[in-house]
Design an enzyme around this catalytic site. Structure first.
Site, PDB file in Angstrom:
ATOM      1  N   TYR A  19      65.237  -8.055 -30.529  1.00  0.00           N
ATOM      2  CA  TYR A  19      65.883  -8.935 -30.615  1.00  0.00           C
ATOM      3  C   TYR A  19      65.513  -9.882 -31.762  1.00  0.00           C
ATOM      4  O   TYR A  19      66.319 -10.515 -32.582  1.00  0.00           O
ATOM      5  CB  TYR A  19      65.522  -9.826 -29.309  1.00  0.00           C
ATOM      6  CG  TYR A  19      65.673 -11.286 -29.326  1.00  0.00           C
ATOM      7  CD1 TYR A  19      67.067 -11.907 -29.499  1.00  0.00           C
ATOM      8  CD2 TYR A  19      64.728 -12.278 -29.387  1.00  0.00           C
ATOM      9  CE1 TYR A  19      67.257 -13.092 -29.482  1.00  0.00           C
ATOM     10  CE2 TYR A  19      65.056 -13.793 -29.434  1.00  0.00           C
ATOM     11  CZ  TYR A  19      66.267 -14.074 -29.485  1.00  0.00           C
ATOM     12  OH  TYR A  19      66.439 -15.399 -29.549  1.00  0.00           O
ATOM     13  N   LYS A  73      67.906 -11.547 -34.877  1.00  0.00           N
ATOM     14  CA  LYS A  73      67.962 -12.969 -35.307  1.00  0.00           C
ATOM     15  C   LYS A  73      67.571 -13.059 -36.546  1.00  0.00           C
ATOM     16  O   LYS A  73      67.824 -13.965 -37.475  1.00  0.00           O
ATOM     17  CB  LYS A  73      67.089 -13.505 -34.070  1.00  0.00           C
ATOM     18  CG  LYS A  73      67.801 -13.707 -32.731  1.00  0.00           C
ATOM     19  CD  LYS A  73      69.132 -14.303 -32.755  1.00  0.00           C
ATOM     20  CE  LYS A  73      68.875 -15.907 -32.820  1.00  0.00           C
ATOM     21  NZ  LYS A  73      70.234 -16.705 -32.641  1.00  0.00           N
ATOM     22  N   THR A 109      65.263 -19.086 -33.673  1.00  0.00           N
ATOM     23  CA  THR A 109      64.288 -18.850 -32.805  1.00  0.00           C
ATOM     24  C   THR A 109      63.034 -18.784 -33.789  1.00  0.00           C
ATOM     25  O   THR A 109      62.919 -18.378 -34.651  1.00  0.00           O
ATOM     26  CB  THR A 109      64.266 -17.479 -31.738  1.00  0.00           C
ATOM     27  OG1 THR A 109      63.238 -17.435 -31.115  1.00  0.00           O
ATOM     28  CG2 THR A 109      64.698 -16.425 -32.712  1.00  0.00           C
ATOM     29  N   ASP A 110      61.950 -19.062 -32.752  1.00  0.00           N
ATOM     30  CA  ASP A 110      60.385 -19.047 -33.531  1.00  0.00           C
ATOM     31  C   ASP A 110      60.207 -17.423 -33.265  1.00  0.00           C
ATOM     32  O   ASP A 110      59.213 -17.105 -34.458  1.00  0.00           O
ATOM     33  CB  ASP A 110      59.445 -19.756 -32.580  1.00  0.00           C
ATOM     34  CG  ASP A 110      59.389 -19.506 -31.328  1.00  0.00           C
ATOM     35  OD1 ASP A 110      60.106 -18.572 -30.874  1.00  0.00           O
ATOM     36  OD2 ASP A 110      58.337 -19.895 -30.383  1.00  0.00           O
ATOM     37  N   GLU A 111      60.797 -16.561 -32.610  1.00  0.00           N
ATOM     38  CA  GLU A 111      60.282 -15.322 -32.685  1.00  0.00           C
ATOM     39  C   GLU A 111      60.546 -14.629 -34.086  1.00  0.00           C
ATOM     40  O   GLU A 111      59.790 -13.621 -33.977  1.00  0.00           O
ATOM     41  CB  GLU A 111      61.172 -14.308 -31.539  1.00  0.00           C
ATOM     42  CG  GLU A 111      60.901 -15.181 -30.391  1.00  0.00           C
ATOM     43  CD  GLU A 111      61.190 -14.126 -29.282  1.00  0.00           C
ATOM     44  OE1 GLU A 111      61.156 -13.067 -29.357  1.00  0.00           O
ATOM     45  OE2 GLU A 111      61.325 -14.601 -27.842  1.00  0.00           O
TER      46      GLU A 111
HETATM   47  P1  NAD Z   1      72.208 -17.004 -23.568  1.00  0.00           P
HETATM   48  O1  NAD Z   1      71.920 -15.611 -23.738  1.00  0.00           O
HETATM   49  O2  NAD Z   1      71.771 -17.775 -22.473  1.00  0.00           O
HETATM   50  O3  NAD Z   1      73.698 -17.408 -23.863  1.00  0.00           O
HETATM   51  C1  NAD Z   1      74.357 -16.832 -25.073  1.00  0.00           C
HETATM   52  C2  NAD Z   1      75.765 -17.135 -24.946  1.00  0.00           C
HETATM   53  O4  NAD Z   1      76.440 -16.287 -26.102  1.00  0.00           O
HETATM   54  C3  NAD Z   1      76.612 -16.514 -23.475  1.00  0.00           C
HETATM   55  O5  NAD Z   1      77.459 -17.509 -23.098  1.00  0.00           O
HETATM   56  C4  NAD Z   1      77.337 -15.292 -24.261  1.00  0.00           C
HETATM   57  O6  NAD Z   1      78.545 -15.235 -23.379  1.00  0.00           O
HETATM   58  C5  NAD Z   1      77.691 -15.926 -25.669  1.00  0.00           C
HETATM   59  N1  NAD Z   1      77.851 -14.808 -26.672  1.00  0.00           N
HETATM   60  C6  NAD Z   1      77.128 -13.342 -26.637  1.00  0.00           C
HETATM   61  N2  NAD Z   1      77.690 -12.594 -27.568  1.00  0.00           N
HETATM   62  C7  NAD Z   1      78.690 -13.241 -28.198  1.00  0.00           C
HETATM   63  C8  NAD Z   1      79.759 -13.182 -29.214  1.00  0.00           C
HETATM   64  N3  NAD Z   1      79.868 -11.813 -29.789  1.00  0.00           N
HETATM   65  N4  NAD Z   1      80.699 -14.084 -29.306  1.00  0.00           N
HETATM   66  C9  NAD Z   1      80.894 -15.215 -28.693  1.00  0.00           C
HETATM   67  N5  NAD Z   1      79.907 -15.288 -27.564  1.00  0.00           N
HETATM   68  C10 NAD Z   1      78.905 -14.579 -27.257  1.00  0.00           C
HETATM   69  O7  NAD Z   1      71.385 -17.616 -24.887  1.00  0.00           O
HETATM   70  P2  NAD Z   1      70.559 -19.025 -24.842  1.00  0.00           P
HETATM   71  O8  NAD Z   1      69.063 -18.748 -24.266  1.00  0.00           O
HETATM   72  O9  NAD Z   1      71.305 -20.274 -24.456  1.00  0.00           O
HETATM   73  O10 NAD Z   1      70.353 -18.813 -26.640  1.00  0.00           O
HETATM   74  C11 NAD Z   1      71.303 -19.519 -27.408  1.00  0.00           C
HETATM   75  C12 NAD Z   1      70.801 -19.301 -28.818  1.00  0.00           C
HETATM   76  O11 NAD Z   1      69.594 -20.047 -28.978  1.00  0.00           O
HETATM   77  C13 NAD Z   1      70.620 -18.069 -28.931  1.00  0.00           C
HETATM   78  O12 NAD Z   1      71.014 -17.736 -30.669  1.00  0.00           O
HETATM   79  C14 NAD Z   1      69.302 -17.680 -29.031  1.00  0.00           C
HETATM   80  O13 NAD Z   1      68.875 -16.617 -30.007  1.00  0.00           O
HETATM   81  C15 NAD Z   1      68.576 -19.084 -29.419  1.00  0.00           C
HETATM   82  N6  NAD Z   1      67.399 -19.550 -28.988  1.00  0.00           N
HETATM   83  C16 NAD Z   1      67.223 -19.330 -27.489  1.00  0.00           C
HETATM   84  C17 NAD Z   1      65.745 -20.016 -26.966  1.00  0.00           C
HETATM   85  C18 NAD Z   1      65.533 -19.775 -25.483  1.00  0.00           C
HETATM   86  O14 NAD Z   1      64.642 -20.147 -25.285  1.00  0.00           O
HETATM   87  N7  NAD Z   1      66.397 -19.473 -24.775  1.00  0.00           N
HETATM   88  C19 NAD Z   1      64.855 -20.550 -27.940  1.00  0.00           C
HETATM   89  C20 NAD Z   1      65.313 -20.461 -29.122  1.00  0.00           C
HETATM   90  C21 NAD Z   1      66.277 -20.370 -29.910  1.00  0.00           C
HETATM   91  O1  DAU Z   2      60.500 -18.189 -28.264  1.00  0.00           O
HETATM   92  C1  DAU Z   2      62.034 -18.233 -28.212  1.00  0.00           C
HETATM   93  C2  DAU Z   2      62.510 -17.385 -27.514  1.00  0.00           C
HETATM   94  O2  DAU Z   2      62.181 -17.467 -26.007  1.00  0.00           O
HETATM   95  C3  DAU Z   2      63.977 -17.111 -27.549  1.00  0.00           C
HETATM   96  O3  DAU Z   2      64.281 -16.619 -28.813  1.00  0.00           O
HETATM   97  C4  DAU Z   2      64.381 -16.221 -26.714  1.00  0.00           C
HETATM   98  O4  DAU Z   2      66.087 -15.993 -26.631  1.00  0.00           O
HETATM   99  C5  DAU Z   2      64.401 -16.203 -25.151  1.00  0.00           C
HETATM  100  O5  DAU Z   2      64.518 -15.435 -24.228  1.00  0.00           O
HETATM  101  C6  DAU Z   2      62.697 -16.388 -24.933  1.00  0.00           C
HETATM  102  O6  DAU Z   2      62.175 -15.140 -25.241  1.00  0.00           O
HETATM  103  P1  DAU Z   2      60.809 -14.648 -24.403  1.00  0.00           P
HETATM  104  O7  DAU Z   2      60.540 -13.177 -24.650  1.00  0.00           O
HETATM  105  O8  DAU Z   2      59.296 -15.469 -24.966  1.00  0.00           O
HETATM  106  O9  DAU Z   2      61.119 -15.270 -22.735  1.00  0.00           O
HETATM  107  P2  DAU Z   2      60.930 -14.522 -21.431  1.00  0.00           P
HETATM  108  O10 DAU Z   2      61.540 -15.733 -20.697  1.00  0.00           O
HETATM  109  O11 DAU Z   2      61.879 -13.331 -21.357  1.00  0.00           O
HETATM  110  O12 DAU Z   2      59.545 -14.320 -21.399  1.00  0.00           O
HETATM  111  C7  DAU Z   2      58.429 -15.386 -21.691  1.00  0.00           C
HETATM  112  C8  DAU Z   2      57.215 -14.673 -21.545  1.00  0.00           C
HETATM  113  O13 DAU Z   2      56.851 -14.326 -19.913  1.00  0.00           O
HETATM  114  C9  DAU Z   2      56.795 -13.604 -22.344  1.00  0.00           C
HETATM  115  O14 DAU Z   2      55.581 -13.520 -22.840  1.00  0.00           O
HETATM  116  C10 DAU Z   2      57.302 -12.472 -21.411  1.00  0.00           C
HETATM  117  C11 DAU Z   2      56.472 -13.021 -19.871  1.00  0.00           C
HETATM  118  N1  DAU Z   2      57.459 -12.325 -18.817  1.00  0.00           N
HETATM  119  C12 DAU Z   2      58.642 -12.367 -18.677  1.00  0.00           C
HETATM  120  C13 DAU Z   2      59.547 -12.130 -17.791  1.00  0.00           C
HETATM  121  C14 DAU Z   2      60.903 -12.077 -17.604  1.00  0.00           C
HETATM  122  C15 DAU Z   2      56.606 -11.861 -17.653  1.00  0.00           C
HETATM  123  O15 DAU Z   2      55.294 -12.088 -17.752  1.00  0.00           O
HETATM  124  N2  DAU Z   2      57.297 -11.584 -16.840  1.00  0.00           N
HETATM  125  C16 DAU Z   2      58.619 -11.572 -16.519  1.00  0.00           C
HETATM  126  O16 DAU Z   2      59.183 -11.072 -15.598  1.00  0.00           O
END
Ligand code: NAD
Ligand code: DAU
Length: 353
Positions: free
Chosen positions: A159, A163, A133-135
């Site tokens: 988190y 990561k 992730t970019d975080e």
């Molecule tokens: P998600 O939370 O929707 O899905 C995670 C999946 O991993 C789930 O299906 C869960 O059951 C499985 N899981 C959790 N722990 C596990 C374990 N110990 N063994 C096997 N499976 C396990 O997450 P996502 O949003 O699909 O993100 C996927 C990946 O991409 C993560 O590594 C996250 O850090 C990264 N990522 C997410 C975003 C985003 O915006 N969602 C952006 C950048 C990177």
């Molecule tokens: O940047 C990549 C990341 O993006 C991934 O690594 C994470 O897995 C993914 O969950 C996401 O993280 P964020 O914290 O950016 O996503 P979230 O949707 O939780 O929040 C997006 C922004 O919106 C953040 O600034 C918090 C804000 N927010 C979120 C929720 C849930 C609100 O203002 N209100 C809300 O209820």
């Protein structure tokens, strides 16, 4: 040939599996622990498809992962599995340390043993793609340039710290043992099958239910949004041509404040599913207490991926967000199952006890 996907029942993982099998007949072995975020209903269209082998289990289970590697001999592993929600990591960091750090370590150990015993092309062509992730780069000020791959790591939440630790372990396994790894650091994804505790799906679902739209703090935090299938295509590019040991940033050049996002979602709903009282959805916006340690701005510089591997996103934010809102309107039963928790019954319904 096959590939092993971890976390393939989550948001991005399930989009990746569907996308992969939409363009290739190469078998996918999908290892997922099915936490609250894992939803096999996302993969319902693959029911009876022999190209998809689902395995319920933990990436931290060395014996299971070793058995899967020996049995299926995948040419690559794509590691999506993680705890992924920042707010949950603030309430309870333990699971994040366990899965994102400890379980990733066990996965790496299983891969080290497996890859170490491979020979010839099976060894030289093998890849681990670690999805990050970019975080991990921390927070940017308003005028600062976007994160490049050489930006220092400065994670701010449990988190992102977990990561970052997993990224460092992956890097170390390449540097020390030669394991052929590539890492991608992506910005915020959105699109179908996004669990409605994250910003965009939460806003859509709450708006339709007549509930408040909770905006943290002043709503001026900036995220850089990428449609999920563009992330999937970036991963395919890196898997095919990424150089072992390298990291690649993935992003859509779509910086938006959270308030802009919420207003856009509201405007699309006003157009596609107007409120019965004719009032605009934006009236449901409610400012709530800010997230502790809330990062102010993320922005990804994805030029390396474009320059070296020819990747570029297919969707603009305008096309992607319209598709996303339309998808949620067309998939009310999916939303209802997630909200009621009954998506968890799917495993039993689909696979029996
Ligand atoms: P998600 O939370 O929707 O899905 C995670 C999946 O991993 C789930 O299906 C869960 O059951 C499985 N899981 C959790 N722990 C596990 C374990 N110990 N063994 C096997 N499976 C396990 O997450 P996502 O949003 O699909 O993100 C996927 C990946 O991409 C993560 O590594 C996250 O850090 C990264 N990522 C997410 C975003 C985003 O915006 N969602 C952006 C950048 C990177
Ligand atoms: O940047 C990549 C990341 O993006 C991934 O690594 C994470 O897995 C993914 O969950 C996401 O993280 P964020 O914290 O950016 O996503 P979230 O949707 O939780 O929040 C997006 C922004 O919106 C953040 O600034 C918090 C804000 N927010 C979120 C929720 C849930 C609100 O203002 N209100 C809300 O209820």
């Amino acid at each position: 040939m096959s590939i092993l996907i971890t976390g393939g029942a989550g948001f991005i993982g399930s989009n990746f599996v569907l996308d992969w099998l939409g363009q290739s007949d190469e078998r996918v072995v999908n290892l997922d622990k099915l936490t609250y975020a894992g939803n096999l209903e996302n993969l319902a269209s693959l029911q009876g498809d022999a190209r998809h082998v689902f395995v319920h289990g933990d990436i931290g289970d060395f014996t299971l992962v070793s058995r899967l590697l020996a049995e299926h001999q995948p040419r690559a592993v794509v590691n999506f599995a993680a705890e992924s929600h920042v707010d949950r990591s603030i309430h309870g960091p333990g699971e994040f340390i366990q899965t994102n750090i400890v379980s990733t370590f066990h996965l790496l150990e299983a891969l080290r043993a497996h890859w170490g015993a491979l020979e010839g092309e099976a060894r030289s062509g093998f890849r681990l793609l670690h999805v990050s992730t970019d975080e991990v780069y921390g927070s940017l000020g308003a005028g600062e340039p976007a994160f490049t791959e050489t930006h220092r790591y400065e994670p701010n939440s449990p988190y992102s710290a977990s990561k970052a630790a997993s990224d460092h372990l992956v890097r170390a396994y390449h540097h020390t043992y030669g394991l052929p790894v590539v890492t991608t650091n992506c910005s915020n994804n959105y699109g179908p099958y996004h669990f409605p505790e994250k910003l965009i799906p939460l806003m859509i679902v709450n708006a339709l239910a007549g509930k408040p739209l909770p905006v943290y703090g002043d709503g001026q935090q900036v995220r850089d949004w990428l449609y999920v299938t563009d992330h999937c295509s970036a991963i395919r590019h890196v898997l095919a041509d990424g150089r072992p040991g390298e990291t690649y940033n993935v992003g859509g050049w779509n910086e938006k404040t959270n308030l802009e996002i919420v207003h856009t979602v509201c405007a699309l709903l006003d157009e596609l599913q107007p409120r019965t009282d004719g009032r605009p959805y934006r009236e449901q916006i409610a400012y709530v207490t800010d997230r502790p340690g809330h990062d102010r701005r993320y922005a990804i510089d994805a030029r390396k991926l474009g320059r070296e591997l020819g990747w570029k996103p297919a969707e603009t934010f305008e096309t992607g967000i319209r598709k996303t809102v339309a998808w949620y309107l067309d998939h009310r039963p999916w939303v209802a199952n997630v909200l009621s928790g009954s998506y968890r019954d799917w495993v039993k319904k689909q696979y029996g006890d």
